[in-house]
Design an enzyme around this catalytic site. Sequence first.
Site, PDB file in Angstrom:
ATOM      1  N   GLU A  96       0.871  -1.168   0.000  1.00  0.00           N
ATOM      2  CA  GLU A  96       0.000   0.000   0.000  1.00  0.00           C
ATOM      3  C   GLU A  96       0.915   1.227   0.000  1.00  0.00           C
ATOM      4  OE1 GLU A  96      -2.815   0.131   3.206  1.00  0.00           O
ATOM      5  OE2 GLU A  96      -3.648   2.037   2.511  1.00  0.00           O
TER       6      GLU A  96
ATOM      7  N   ARG B 174       4.785 -13.079   9.634  1.00  0.00           N
ATOM      8  CA  ARG B 174       5.458 -11.812   9.385  1.00  0.00           C
ATOM      9  C   ARG B 174       6.764 -11.756  10.171  1.00  0.00           C
ATOM     10  NH1 ARG B 174       3.435  -6.624   9.664  1.00  0.00           N
ATOM     11  NH2 ARG B 174       1.574  -7.326   8.651  1.00  0.00           N
TER      12      ARG B 174
ATOM     13  N   LYS C  95       3.958   0.813  10.003  1.00  0.00           N
ATOM     14  CA  LYS C  95       4.158   2.045   9.238  1.00  0.00           C
ATOM     15  C   LYS C  95       3.654   3.244  10.025  1.00  0.00           C
ATOM     16  CE  LYS C  95       3.073  -0.025   5.019  1.00  0.00           C
ATOM     17  NZ  LYS C  95       2.270   0.005   3.817  1.00  0.00           N
TER      18      LYS C  95
HETATM   19  P1  ATP Z   1       1.725  -1.972   8.097  1.00  0.00           P
HETATM   20  O1  ATP Z   1       0.798  -2.856   8.889  1.00  0.00           O
HETATM   21  O2  ATP Z   1       2.959  -1.575   8.801  1.00  0.00           O
HETATM   22  O3  ATP Z   1       1.025  -0.813   7.448  1.00  0.00           O
HETATM   23  P2  ATP Z   1       1.279  -3.600   5.865  1.00  0.00           P
HETATM   24  O4  ATP Z   1       1.390  -5.048   6.026  1.00  0.00           O
HETATM   25  O5  ATP Z   1      -0.107  -3.058   5.867  1.00  0.00           O
HETATM   26  O6  ATP Z   1       2.216  -2.901   6.909  1.00  0.00           O
HETATM   27  P3  ATP Z   1       1.574  -3.401   3.068  1.00  0.00           P
HETATM   28  O7  ATP Z   1       2.093  -2.289   2.253  1.00  0.00           O
HETATM   29  O8  ATP Z   1       0.150  -3.753   2.970  1.00  0.00           O
HETATM   30  O9  ATP Z   1       1.975  -3.093   4.558  1.00  0.00           O
HETATM   31  O10 ATP Z   1       2.453  -4.698   2.833  1.00  0.00           O
HETATM   32  C1  ATP Z   1       2.820  -5.188   1.579  1.00  0.00           C
HETATM   33  C2  ATP Z   1       3.214  -6.616   1.717  1.00  0.00           C
HETATM   34  O11 ATP Z   1       4.286  -6.774   2.624  1.00  0.00           O
HETATM   35  C3  ATP Z   1       2.062  -7.445   2.252  1.00  0.00           C
HETATM   36  O12 ATP Z   1       1.950  -8.608   1.469  1.00  0.00           O
HETATM   37  C4  ATP Z   1       2.443  -7.766   3.659  1.00  0.00           C
HETATM   38  O13 ATP Z   1       1.950  -8.999   4.040  1.00  0.00           O
HETATM   39  C5  ATP Z   1       3.978  -7.753   3.592  1.00  0.00           C
HETATM   40  N1  ATP Z   1       4.545  -7.402   4.889  1.00  0.00           N
HETATM   41  C6  ATP Z   1       4.324  -6.285   5.594  1.00  0.00           C
HETATM   42  N2  ATP Z   1       4.965  -6.315   6.778  1.00  0.00           N
HETATM   43  C7  ATP Z   1       5.621  -7.498   6.817  1.00  0.00           C
HETATM   44  C8  ATP Z   1       6.474  -8.140   7.780  1.00  0.00           C
HETATM   45  N3  ATP Z   1       6.767  -7.559   8.943  1.00  0.00           N
HETATM   46  N4  ATP Z   1       6.962  -9.355   7.480  1.00  0.00           N
HETATM   47  C9  ATP Z   1       6.675  -9.930   6.303  1.00  0.00           C
HETATM   48  N5  ATP Z   1       5.891  -9.395   5.361  1.00  0.00           N
HETATM   49  C10 ATP Z   1       5.362  -8.191   5.605  1.00  0.00           C
HETATM   50 MG    MG Z   2      -1.585  -3.768   4.399  1.00  0.00          MG
END
Ligand code: ATP
Ligand code: MG
Length: 556
Positions: free
Chosen positions: A40, A264, A274
């Site tokens: 995102e 994760r 984030k």
């Molecule tokens: P946040 O919760 O910090 O906003 P997010 O998971 O919503 O992070 P996205 O931009 O949606 O962030 O993530 C893109 C991809 O990265 C998704 O497929 C998510 O599952 C993966 N991802 C995000 N954080 C992690 C992590 N800590 N470990 C492994 N994969 C991750």
């Molecule tokens: Mg997300």
Amino acid sequence: MEEANKEVAEIRNLNFLEEIIESDLASGKCESIMTRFPPEPNGYLHIGHAKSICLNFGLAKKYGGKTNLRFDDTNPVKEDTEYVDSIKEDIKWLGFEWENERYASDYFDQLYEWAEELIRKGLAYVDDQTQEEIRAGRGTVQTPGVESPYRNRSVEENLKLFREMKAGKYADGEKVLRAKIDMAHPNMLFRDPLMYRIIHAHHHRTGDKWCIYPMYDFAHGQCDSIEHITHSICTLEFDVHRPLYDWFIEKLGIFPSHQYEFARLNLTYTVMSKRKLLELVKNGFVSGWDDPRMPTICGIRRRGYTPESIRMFAEKVGVAKREQLIDLQLLEWCARQDLNERSNRYMVVQDPVKLTITNWEPGKVEWFDAPLNPADPEGPSRKVPFTGEVYIERADFMEEPPKKYFRLKPDGEVRLKYTYIVKCQEVVKDAEGNITEIRCTYDPSSKPGAGEWRSVKGTIHWVSVDHAKELELRIYDKLFTEPQMGSIPEGKDYKEYLNPESLTYGKGYAEPALLEDRSGIAVQFERTGYFFKDPDSTPEHPVFNKTVSLKDSFKF
Ligand code: ATP
Ligand code: MG
């Protein structure tokens, strides 16, 4: 048969995703694999994303498949092109190439069509309830929900209202589109999940064309399907969404993408959300998204970590199905592994004391060849100027040393790296008793390559006083003091655990060749650690970030 396959997989050390993919390819369930990385664009990528990138791109690469980069831009309020650009830069830096650059918003028309299709099939309806009413109506895990009074509107009325929603007739929150599934379903997500909400906001790509935006559950799987993603890999918390992911695909009868979940990545002494990272930036706790203490990819890059070390880290972490907290030291270990092999070496003194060679011909400069990397002694070298006045580290001299001290001491001998053996003759102190100068003699016959090699127990680094280049050093430590930032006590704010000593400043005196280094990666300050030139550097004022120290306390 299955048992046998499992055994083979174990012998070949496959992770569970590789097992699934190999079995899908073998059975012909798919001809080739297609993965995607779906960030995102609402922040910068962090090391957790790097893990996901290495996994998605790595699996596709391994099995001859392809990976799309798809921006999940379904929430216009939080998203921005600044983030889109940084995300692309970070993925490229990590060494991966996407097949197509796509946006969920590319598919808004198709998603809208599908929403109407579900309305026509009697599987979706417009709900006028407020957010609170909808939430209350969902019920709890123990008690079933109650049906919305608007649940049984006719197809015609639903179509009319949905079109009016799209046309901008209603304010934010006035109406939503919901799937019509089962208000008593044991999986709460099936209790008539939201498909569309009204947001009157400018979108960074579609501008003002839309004022209704699809929810995650009605966007992600459908986008996967449009792109013919075979293996849609996401983090564990989405496992409850999987049945819904399948439900929409089945009801629409579209390409059957499948979702798989892995744990994760969590790191000790690190926050990864984030929202929190944004807060650290906005409130000035760090200098920006690329502050070298941040777990962001741009921060890590500025710190001096290499893409190779991040990929090695992702590989070592592996793919787990259960939440994992990885030791930050593993990341440092990977950086050391990579930099030890590839980085150029230079001598830099950080806490200098002057060493004078009393039998050196005054004014004489002798240039020594020193290999840039000792692993390749015949490889490229740099020239190091030696004179009768050099700096050594204060810690490399002791007036009253313990038994096994092999560095410089009164009457002791030590080799000044790449050059001569010197012998300490006299120590000069100021009125307070601080050592201001160490007077030595050198042994001209101890020159490397001149006759028989005489060995002494200690070798120390040094820098010619006349040639020394002053550096600003930025020394980093963990950003937080608590290893398990994910489980701090309730009522405590994560910011209370910020480490006040996460950044300290030092000075360095470097041999001149350091400033000519063009390797583009971190260098090794011999006997100390790895350092990477910071973009704040100017020719008059070089700045180096400490990537990681040489010492390694990590145990597998
Ligand atoms: P946040 O919760 O910090 O906003 P997010 O998971 O919503 O992070 P996205 O931009 O949606 O962030 O993530 C893109 C991809 O990265 C998704 O497929 C998510 O599952 C993966 N991802 C995000 N954080 C992690 C992590 N800590 N470990 C492994 N994969 C991750
Ligand atoms: Mg997300």
